[in-house]
Write a protein that holds these residues in place. Structure first.
Motif, PDB file in Angstrom:
ATOM      1  N   PHE A 104     -22.791 -32.030  -3.636  1.00 45.12           N
ATOM      2  CA  PHE A 104     -22.301 -33.396  -3.895  1.00 45.12           C
ATOM      3  C   PHE A 104     -21.471 -33.461  -5.175  1.00 45.12           C
ATOM      4  N   GLU A 105     -21.897 -32.737  -6.230  1.00 52.46           N
ATOM      5  CA  GLU A 105     -21.158 -32.755  -7.484  1.00 52.46           C
ATOM      6  C   GLU A 105     -19.773 -32.144  -7.313  1.00 52.46           C
ATOM      7  N   ARG A 106     -19.702 -31.053  -6.540  1.00 52.61           N
ATOM      8  CA  ARG A 106     -18.417 -30.405  -6.307  1.00 52.61           C
ATOM      9  C   ARG A 106     -17.468 -31.331  -5.511  1.00 52.61           C
ATOM     10  N   ILE A 107     -18.017 -32.037  -4.486  1.00 54.95           N
ATOM     11  CA  ILE A 107     -17.188 -32.947  -3.682  1.00 54.95           C
ATOM     12  C   ILE A 107     -16.612 -34.060  -4.547  1.00 54.95           C
ATOM     13  N   LYS A 108     -17.404 -34.624  -5.433  1.00 55.02           N
ATOM     14  CA  LYS A 108     -16.907 -35.677  -6.328  1.00 55.02           C
ATOM     15  C   LYS A 108     -15.777 -35.145  -7.202  1.00 55.02           C
ATOM     16  N   SER A 109     -15.908 -33.940  -7.642  1.00 58.90           N
ATOM     17  CA  SER A 109     -14.873 -33.349  -8.496  1.00 58.90           C
ATOM     18  C   SER A 109     -13.567 -33.172  -7.715  1.00 58.90           C
ATOM     19  N   ILE A 110     -13.693 -32.666  -6.466  1.00 56.65           N
ATOM     20  CA  ILE A 110     -12.488 -32.455  -5.641  1.00 56.65           C
ATOM     21  C   ILE A 110     -11.809 -33.789  -5.325  1.00 56.65           C
ATOM     22  N   LYS A 111     -12.580 -34.834  -5.011  1.00 57.34           N
ATOM     23  CA  LYS A 111     -12.025 -36.146  -4.703  1.00 57.34           C
ATOM     24  C   LYS A 111     -11.271 -36.730  -5.876  1.00 57.34           C
ATOM     25  N   ALA A 112     -11.804 -36.566  -7.052  1.00 52.22           N
ATOM     26  CA  ALA A 112     -11.129 -37.088  -8.247  1.00 52.22           C
ATOM     27  C   ALA A 112      -9.800 -36.375  -8.468  1.00 52.22           C
ATOM     28  N   LYS A 113      -9.790 -35.036  -8.290  1.00 51.62           N
ATOM     29  CA  LYS A 113      -8.550 -34.301  -8.449  1.00 51.62           C
ATOM     30  C   LYS A 113      -7.519 -34.704  -7.389  1.00 51.62           C
ATOM     31  N   ALA A 114      -7.964 -35.004  -6.104  1.00 54.19           N
ATOM     32  CA  ALA A 114      -7.051 -35.424  -5.048  1.00 54.19           C
ATOM     33  C   ALA A 114      -6.404 -36.764  -5.381  1.00 54.19           C
ATOM     34  N   GLU A 115      -7.164 -37.682  -5.937  1.00 55.08           N
ATOM     35  CA  GLU A 115      -6.614 -38.971  -6.328  1.00 55.08           C
ATOM     36  C   GLU A 115      -5.560 -38.822  -7.410  1.00 55.08           C
ATOM     37  N   GLU A 116      -5.820 -37.918  -8.345  1.00 52.27           N
ATOM     38  CA  GLU A 116      -4.845 -37.682  -9.399  1.00 52.27           C
ATOM     39  C   GLU A 116      -3.557 -37.104  -8.813  1.00 52.27           C
ATOM     40  N   SER A 117      -3.699 -36.180  -7.805  1.00 56.49           N
ATOM     41  CA  SER A 117      -2.516 -35.572  -7.177  1.00 56.49           C
ATOM     42  C   SER A 117      -1.711 -36.606  -6.383  1.00 56.49           C
ATOM     43  N   GLU A 118      -2.418 -37.487  -5.687  1.00 62.16           N
ATOM     44  CA  GLU A 118      -1.734 -38.525  -4.894  1.00 62.16           C
ATOM     45  C   GLU A 118      -0.946 -39.461  -5.788  1.00 62.16           C
ATOM     46  N   THR A 119      -1.509 -39.815  -6.929  1.00 62.04           N
ATOM     47  CA  THR A 119      -0.794 -40.684  -7.861  1.00 62.04           C
ATOM     48  C   THR A 119       0.464 -39.995  -8.379  1.00 62.04           C
ATOM     49  N   LEU A 120       0.351 -38.702  -8.634  1.00 60.06           N
ATOM     50  CA  LEU A 120       1.503 -37.960  -9.124  1.00 60.06           C
ATOM     51  C   LEU A 120       2.601 -37.857  -8.059  1.00 60.06           C
ATOM     52  N   VAL A 121       2.162 -37.579  -6.795  1.00 54.30           N
ATOM     53  CA  VAL A 121       3.144 -37.473  -5.710  1.00 54.30           C
ATOM     54  C   VAL A 121       3.845 -38.812  -5.462  1.00 54.30           C
ATOM     55  N   SER A 122       3.104 -39.930  -5.515  1.00 53.87           N
ATOM     56  CA  SER A 122       3.705 -41.259  -5.311  1.00 53.87           C
ATOM     57  C   SER A 122       4.770 -41.541  -6.365  1.00 53.87           C
ATOM     58  N   ASP A 123       4.478 -41.148  -7.595  1.00 54.80           N
ATOM     59  CA  ASP A 123       5.465 -41.372  -8.654  1.00 54.80           C
ATOM     60  C   ASP A 123       6.729 -40.557  -8.403  1.00 54.80           C
ATOM     61  N   VAL A 124       6.535 -39.307  -7.973  1.00 53.30           N
ATOM     62  CA  VAL A 124       7.694 -38.450  -7.712  1.00 53.30           C
ATOM     63  C   VAL A 124       8.512 -39.001  -6.529  1.00 53.30           C
ATOM     64  N   CYS A 125       7.807 -39.400  -5.425  1.00 52.85           N
ATOM     65  CA  CYS A 125       8.513 -39.926  -4.239  1.00 52.85           C
ATOM     66  C   CYS A 125       9.257 -41.216  -4.553  1.00 52.85           C
ATOM     67  N   ARG A 126       8.682 -42.038  -5.410  1.00 54.25           N
ATOM     68  CA  ARG A 126       9.354 -43.285  -5.765  1.00 54.25           C
ATOM     69  C   ARG A 126      10.666 -42.996  -6.477  1.00 54.25           C
ATOM     70  N   ASP A 127      10.652 -42.047  -7.284  1.00 54.36           N
ATOM     71  CA  ASP A 127      11.899 -41.685  -7.968  1.00 54.36           C
ATOM     72  C   ASP A 127      12.911 -41.098  -6.993  1.00 54.36           C
ATOM     73  N   ILE A 128      12.386 -40.267  -6.039  1.00 55.83           N
ATOM     74  CA  ILE A 128      13.298 -39.648  -5.053  1.00 55.83           C
ATOM     75  C   ILE A 128      13.911 -40.715  -4.141  1.00 55.83           C
ATOM     76  N   LYS A 129      13.087 -41.681  -3.695  1.00 55.94           N
ATOM     77  CA  LYS A 129      13.595 -42.752  -2.841  1.00 55.94           C
ATOM     78  C   LYS A 129      14.678 -43.568  -3.539  1.00 55.94           C
ATOM     79  N   SER A 130      14.457 -43.828  -4.808  1.00 56.35           N
ATOM     80  CA  SER A 130      15.472 -44.587  -5.542  1.00 56.35           C
ATOM     81  C   SER A 130      16.788 -43.818  -5.591  1.00 56.35           C
TER      82      SER A 130
END
Length: 837
Positions: A104-130
């Motif tokens: 369970f501790e490992r899953i929580k860690s992976i989920k937190a890292k995935a959320e951080e990656s998604e936020t980073l990708v959204s920022d990059v895509c927003r710039d690309i779309k513009s």
């Protein structure tokens, strides 16, 4: 038992380690222990059945104890092993719980890292779309500016090429201009773009007018025609579809000017009699077109087809004007001849220019503008594609538009005649009525047999052919000819009007036949020719009744479905049935008139004072027997079998009614007179049965006819028997006649019959009053029986003479009915009871 249960429990928990050592004997010795009703006493008794067997008791007990010790050891080992296993299980469970917590501790860690990656990708895509949106907008802006520049350049070049009549290059520019202008339709609200679109429309409008002038110049001499006309078709194809239609229409109408000058009403050549010259003019003009103008028009334009279509419209207008002023005076045959010629002309055009060969305007391949951009002098070839790219979505709509302008030749001229065909229908009506009057006139209308090959079939044989007037088949042949002629040019209202004419003609024919019957009606018997005429009227009505449904069926096959429910000759068939009924009445009246003299002798006889011996029939019976075959013979010869049988049945009905009526006209009838009339009735019955057969040359009658004659004449004989029995009262007479004694009409008839009785001096025999209690008790029937017995005694006294007379009568009847064995047998059957009496 305790040992057995303990051993079983030990095997359950130590099955994998320990074996069961408890063995007291073979399998057969252990079986009793497994039984539900195990008894220890019985078991011990079986082990130790006697005192000698007790010697092994100690060893048996030792073995049991040893086995018990082994079982106890096994139980102890199993308990210890179970305790050790429980400890290990608890340790394993704790270890698994710890592993789950770590997961369970490992899953929580992976989920937190995935959320951080998604936020980073959204920022990059927003710039690309513009950036992408900015690039696309910039690209569209650059492309729009290129197209705008190209549109301005193309419009200037198109104006220059159009004025120089360089139509081949101008046609490619038209495709380019249409392609480029299509991209700016959504920006028409921008002033600069709106000005460009207006310039484009003005340039194309000037070019359109110039093309129309150039094609109009084709009618001028060749030296006065402008140059470049041969390539003008390329510009016409590049422009809107309406331009081609306008060019073709203008050219065709110009060609038709000479046609209008010659055939325009009210000029001399505009009449119906010169209609064929119109079609000859068109054929000549089509040949001239092929020689002079065909090279200037693409084959796909189908200019000859358009010329024929405009010719048909102009011709229709001319004919409408001519017919509207002269349809009342024009010759109907000429009208129909021109109509049929027009239909043939329309069918010929429809075969020459079928609709499925129409080539849609938008289906032509447009040039690849990008490949030819160098020749066009336009920059930026990358923004140009195929000219039809902007029109590809409207291809199906263009095809539908072209198909809506496809020529419809069938009916384009001939339909204008429908309103004026009433004069032809009236002409057909007059002609049919004149033919009917001529063929049905006296001395002209021949009498033919239905078996004649010209008028009918021979299926029924000669005896059942009958005869009819030749005017009937001639009339139906004329009506069928009129129907066929009408079907050649109309199957709608005109054909229905012709059907109404047929109904009028049939009404007229029935009136003619009915008039002949009226002229034949007389109080005297008809001669042979008159009888033949009446029989022919019946045969003619029958022929018409059989042929009218066939004519209606033929009409229904060709007439428009909207009129199908109205095509019926039921009213005319009813008139024909009425005509046949009236003709039968005339024949009945004729035969009855021929019997007036015989019945006159019967009524003039003084039956009240009749005192002759009853041995031979009366003289009037001979008259009836002789006259009936003579009167029946021409009827049997000229009527069909069906109508002859029907006539005989109706005559028998009328004859019996008249015979009974003549009985009542005799005023008074004595007892001896009634006996004589009874004998006469038997001979008359035989004559009724034999006369139709004799007149018909042995043609047998139906059984129903014989039954009817026997039944109805039997009723008359019963009445005469009542008159020959003076002691019968009203109730007995009603019972004997089978009348309803409670009916007032029956009572009147019975009283009327009894009133015929006469006493020996000719006075009325007064009946004694019948008591109310005895009126219906059957005593009258007993008195009738006694009266008949007295009559038998009287007849026995004259037995010898009566027997000789009856034998002579029988011989005469056999000779008279020799042609019909059945009638001879019937006569013998009727005479036998009288001879026995």
């Amino acid at each position: 038992r305790s040992t057995r249960a303990t051993s079983a429990s030990g095997r359950v928990y130590a099955m994998d380690t320990f074996d069961d050592d408890f063995d007291l004997g073979s399998a057969e010795e252990l079986d009793p222990l497994d039984a539900d009703n195990f008894s220890a006493v019985d078991y011990i008794n079986r082990q130790f059945p006697n005192e000698a067997s007790l010697k092994g008791l100690d060893s048996f007990v030792e073995r049991l104890k040893e086995q018990q010790r082994h079982i106890d050891d096994d139980i102890h080992h199993a308990v210890r092993r179970q305790a050790a296993c429980g400890r290990r299980a608890r340790a394993d469970l704790e270890e698994a719980k710890a592993a789950v917590r770590e997961l369970f501790e490992r899953i929580k860690s992976i989920k937190a890292k995935a959320e951080e990656s998604e936020t980073l990708v959204s920022d990059v895509c927003r710039d690309i779309k513009s950036l992408d949106l900015a690039k696309r907008n910039l690209t569209l802006t650059v492309t729009a500016l290129k197209r705008l520049v190209m549109l301005v350049t193309a419009l200037e070049q198109l104006r220059t090429l159009s004025s120089c009549r360089e139509y081949e290059e101008a046609s490619r520019l038209i495709y380019a201009v249409e392609e480029l202008a299509g991209h700016f339709q959504e920006l028409s609200h921008v002033p600069r773009v709106a000005d460009l679109l207006e310039r484009k429309a003005a340039i194309l409008s000037d070019l359109r007018s110039q093309l129309l002038e150039d094609y109009a110049s084709l009618h001028n001499p060749q030296h006065s025609r402008p140059s470049g006309v041969q390539a003008a078709a390329l510009c016409v194809d590049a422009m809107d579809r309406s331009v081609r239609r306008e060019v073709i229409t203008q050219f065709c109408l110009r060609l038709l000017e000479d046609y209008k000058d010659i055939f325009q009403p009210p000029k001399e050549a505009s009449g119906l009699e010169t209609a064929e010259r119109r079609y000859t003019w068109l054929k000549r003009t089509l040949r001239d077109f092929e020689d002079k103008y065909a090279s200037h028009f693409p084959e796909a334009w189908r200019v000859p087809c358009g010329l024929c279509e405009h010719f048909c419209h102009v011709t229709r207008q001319h004919l409408v004007e001519v017919l509207s002023t002269s349809h009342h005076t024009v010759d109907p045959e000429l009208l129909v001849r021109v109509l049929r010629k027009s239909i043939d002309f329309e069918n010929e055009l429809a075969r020459r220019y079928p609709v499925d060969e129409v080539v849609p305007h938008a289906s032509a391949e447009a040039p690849d503008l990008a490949a030819n951009v160098g020749n066009l002098g336009l920059k930026y070839p990358d923004v140009l594609g195929k000219a039809s790219a902007s029109k590809g979505q409207s291809t199906s709509a263009a095809q539908e538009d072209d198909s809506s302008f496809a020529p419809r030749f069938r009916g384009i001229i001939s339909e204008c005649f429908d309103t004026y065909l009433s004069s032809w229908v009236q002409h057909q009506e007059r002609q049919l009525l004149e033919d009917l009057d001529r063929t049905s006139a006296s001395g002209t209308d021949r009498i033919v047999s239905k078996g004649d090959e010209q008028y009918g079939s021979e299926d029924d044989g000669g005896a059942d052919q009958g005869c009819l007037y030749s005017s009937a088949p001639d009339l139906f042949a004329s009506m069928k000819g009129s129907m066929t002629k009408c079907c050649a040019f109309s199957t709608h209202q005109t054909l229905f009007d012709v059907f109404q004419v047929f109904r009028k003609v049939m009404h007229r024919y029935v009136e003619i036949l009915s008039g002949q019957l009226t002229s034949r009606a007389s109080k005297f018997p008809l001669d042979s020719s008159a009888v033949r005429s009446v029989c022919c009227a019946i045969g003619t009505a029958e022929y018409c009744d059989e042929t009218l449904p066939q004519l209606a069926e033929s009409l229904l096959k060709v007439i428009d479905a909207a009129f199908g429910n109205q095509v019926s000759f039921e009213a005319e068939q009813e008139l024909l049935w009425k005509l046949m009924s009236n003709a039968n009445k005339v024949l009945l009246q004729s035969v009855n008139s021929g019997l007036d003299e015989a019945f006159g002798k019967m009524t003039r006889t003084n039956w009240a004072q009749f005192s002759h011996e009853v041995g031979d029939h009366s003289p009037y019976v001979d008259d009836i027997s002789e006259r009936l075959p003579v009167l029946f013979e021409p009827i049997a010869r000229h009527l069909s079998k069906t109508h002859y049988l029907s006539f005989c049945g109706k005559f028998a009905e009328a004859f019996v009614a008249r015979f009974i009526s003549e009985l009542f006209r005799c005023r008074k009838i004595s007892e001896q007179g009634a006996q004589q009339l009874l004998l006469d009735a038997s001979f008359i019955k035989t004559a009724l049965l034999e006369a139709p057969v004799t007149a018909g040359s042995g043609r047998q009658m139906q059984t129903a006819y014989s039954k009817y004659v026997l039944r109805e004449m039997g009723r008359a004989e019963t009445m005469l028997k009542v008159l020959s029995s003076p002691d019968m009262d009203a109730s007995a007479v009603a019972a004997l006649l089978g009348e309803d004694r409670t009916s007032g009409e029956s009572v009147v008839e019975v009283e009327r019959l009894l009133a015929l009785r006469a006493t020996s001096d000719g006075d009325v025999g007064l009946l004694p009053p019948v008591p109310e209690d005895d009126r219906f008790d059957g005593t009258g029937v007993d008195r009738l029986r006694s009266t008949l017995m007295s009559m038998q005694g009287s007849l026995n006294q004259k037995g010898a003479r009566t027997s000789e007379d009856l034998k002579r009568i029988s011989g005469d009847m056999k000779k008279f009915g020799a042609a019909s064995p059945a009638s001879q047998a019937e006569s013998e059957r009727l005479i036998a009871p009288m001879a026995a009496t």
